[in-house]
Design an enzyme around this catalytic site. Sequence first.
Site, PDB file in Angstrom:
ATOM      1  N   LYS A   1       4.501   4.025  18.251  1.00  0.00           N
ATOM      2  CA  LYS A   1       4.527   5.440  17.874  1.00  0.00           C
ATOM      3  C   LYS A   1       4.891   6.330  19.067  1.00  0.00           C
ATOM      4  O   LYS A   1       5.654   7.293  18.921  1.00  0.00           O
ATOM      5  CB  LYS A   1       3.174   5.836  17.284  1.00  0.00           C
ATOM      6  CG  LYS A   1       2.934   5.164  15.921  1.00  0.00           C
ATOM      7  CD  LYS A   1       1.501   5.308  15.468  1.00  0.00           C
ATOM      8  CE  LYS A   1       1.261   4.693  14.100  1.00  0.00           C
ATOM      9  NZ  LYS A   1      -0.161   4.591  13.767  1.00  0.00           N
TER      10      LYS A   1
ATOM     11  N   THR B   1       0.825  -1.209   0.000  1.00  0.00           N
ATOM     12  CA  THR B   1       0.000   0.000   0.000  1.00  0.00           C
ATOM     13  C   THR B   1       0.861   1.263   0.000  1.00  0.00           C
ATOM     14  O   THR B   1       0.706   2.134  -0.847  1.00  0.00           O
ATOM     15  CB  THR B   1      -0.933   0.002   1.237  1.00  0.00           C
ATOM     16  OG1 THR B   1      -1.636  -1.231   1.235  1.00  0.00           O
ATOM     17  CG2 THR B   1      -1.902   1.148   1.214  1.00  0.00           C
TER      18      THR B   1
ATOM     19  N   GLU C   1       9.527  10.297   8.964  1.00  0.00           N
ATOM     20  CA  GLU C   1       8.375  11.164   9.257  1.00  0.00           C
ATOM     21  C   GLU C   1       7.062  10.378   9.198  1.00  0.00           C
ATOM     22  O   GLU C   1       6.144  10.611   9.996  1.00  0.00           O
ATOM     23  CB  GLU C   1       8.349  12.319   8.245  1.00  0.00           C
ATOM     24  CG  GLU C   1       7.211  13.297   8.411  1.00  0.00           C
ATOM     25  CD  GLU C   1       7.252  14.031   9.743  1.00  0.00           C
ATOM     26  OE1 GLU C   1       8.179  14.801   9.961  1.00  0.00           O
ATOM     27  OE2 GLU C   1       6.331  13.819  10.563  1.00  0.00           O
TER      28      GLU C   1
ATOM     29  N   GLU D   1      -6.508  -4.912   9.842  1.00  0.00           N
ATOM     30  CA  GLU D   1      -6.013  -6.143   9.215  1.00  0.00           C
ATOM     31  C   GLU D   1      -6.913  -7.306   9.630  1.00  0.00           C
ATOM     32  O   GLU D   1      -7.697  -7.188  10.565  1.00  0.00           O
ATOM     33  CB  GLU D   1      -4.596  -6.447   9.738  1.00  0.00           C
ATOM     34  CG  GLU D   1      -3.610  -5.325   9.583  1.00  0.00           C
ATOM     35  CD  GLU D   1      -3.072  -5.218   8.164  1.00  0.00           C
ATOM     36  OE1 GLU D   1      -3.039  -6.245   7.471  1.00  0.00           O
ATOM     37  OE2 GLU D   1      -2.711  -4.100   7.766  1.00  0.00           O
TER      38      GLU D   1
ATOM     39  N   VAL E   1       4.977   7.949  12.259  1.00  0.00           N
ATOM     40  CA  VAL E   1       4.006   8.383  13.279  1.00  0.00           C
ATOM     41  C   VAL E   1       3.026   9.350  12.622  1.00  0.00           C
ATOM     42  O   VAL E   1       3.437  10.310  11.966  1.00  0.00           O
ATOM     43  CB  VAL E   1       4.690   9.104  14.463  1.00  0.00           C
ATOM     44  CG1 VAL E   1       3.650   9.499  15.516  1.00  0.00           C
ATOM     45  CG2 VAL E   1       5.767   8.244  15.076  1.00  0.00           C
TER      46      VAL E   1
HETATM   47  N1  HSE Z   1      -2.791   0.573  11.441  1.00  0.00           N
HETATM   48  C1  HSE Z   1      -2.361   1.912  11.631  1.00  0.00           C
HETATM   49  C2  HSE Z   1      -3.544   2.769  12.091  1.00  0.00           C
HETATM   50  C3  HSE Z   1      -1.800   2.429  10.337  1.00  0.00           C
HETATM   51  O1  HSE Z   1      -4.682   2.289  12.056  1.00  0.00           O
HETATM   52  O2  HSE Z   1      -3.367   3.894  12.538  1.00  0.00           O
HETATM   53  C4  HSE Z   1      -0.860   3.553  10.477  1.00  0.00           C
HETATM   54  O3  HSE Z   1       0.190   3.290  11.333  1.00  0.00           O
END
Ligand code: HSE
Length: 403
Positions: free
Chosen positions: A200, A11, A124, A185, A127
């Site tokens: 993060k 993606t 960058e 997912e 996060v």
């Molecule tokens: N799975 C993460 C979210 C994607 O839903 O924020 C971005 O890190």
Amino acid sequence: MVNVAILGFGTVGSGVAEVLCGHESSIARKADGLIRLKYILDVRDFPDSPFKDCFVKDFTVIENDPEVDIVVETIGGAGVALDFTRRALEAGKSVVTSNKELVAAHGYELTRLAQEKGVCYLFEASVGGGIPIIRPLSQCLAANEILEIYGILNGTTNYILTRMIRAGLSFEAALAEAQEKGYAERDPSADVDGHDACRKICILAAIAFGRHIYPEQVPTEGIRGISLADVDYAESAGKKIKLLGRAIRLDDGRVCAYVAPHLVDQSDPLAGVEDVFNAITVRGDAIGDVMFYGRGAGKLPTASAVVADVMDVARNLGHRKALLWDEGGQDAAGGVAEFKSRWYVRAAATADELKHALGGKLPAGRGTGDGEAACLTDEAMTRAELDRRLAGLEPLSVIRVLD
Ligand code: HSE
């Protein structure tokens, strides 16, 4: 001309290719020269892709090509991505990534390696997706002592909570909807159990406070335990439930970092952050509070941040100052057990029993079953103190209040 290789055509990787090639001339103007996509590494075949001439399956082609200046790592995870990142840096190439798992676990080592080799390791997009936060934190806010960073760092869980709050969906139904929309997912645990937000907050804490904080040092709780009863009680108390990552600088120099659901007052700007949006508040001693808001995930928002890093490297080849922090350690993080909050508790108890144990306010829940009550404490206390006061009662839900 600067040559780029993308590792992983998923993606984010395919979004990077699209943005790099789709905005070629304006990127060239802003980056002071042409940026050419030379290779895309992927084990799969993409015969119909407009980038089909770029594909290679062997990383050594990229590693050994002296024309490649910048490697974009969008493979994800900390396995092969770690090996390729180390090798690219060793070969004197700058690396740009969106891979929070890798930065949270190995950022100290990789930024040092980049410095040693005179190249960049930029992240960058790791996060907040497309939200600029790493560069503002390390550059624009550099004059401040950062006191605290907290925010909604995961879009999937924010979407699920929003659907529970707005549409009255159960956690399971909201998760299924998030999966249908492609946010969550098939195995949603990295998001719903808080691990993504944990990585993060580790990255933000390292930049803000100057030492590596490892994910294992950050107590992490997700949103699986949040019920519609909690959403209702929170609403009647004028609050919304949000999953927050927090990192607070303690007086003894440690960083108190954790991830957990919180009751956030409806008047707090974070309460208005809905769906897959993210928002991060940084509290600095000079600036006070500053908030960053936007799309925290998704192909093009994330690609936008990756390509901006690529442009930054291209403009400053050989000159950019490395983003660095010190090694972590046992003494770098801690203090969550002593960190006091007001608390929301829902328990299998009568309102009188709860009030007697905790004091505080008793919000009226809507649509909740018999034999339970909820309470918001007036007093801030540690979790251990709360548990002591709850002795003999059966808590069904315990959530911190953000004050
Ligand atoms: N799975 C993460 C979210 C994607 O839903 O924020 C971005 O890190």
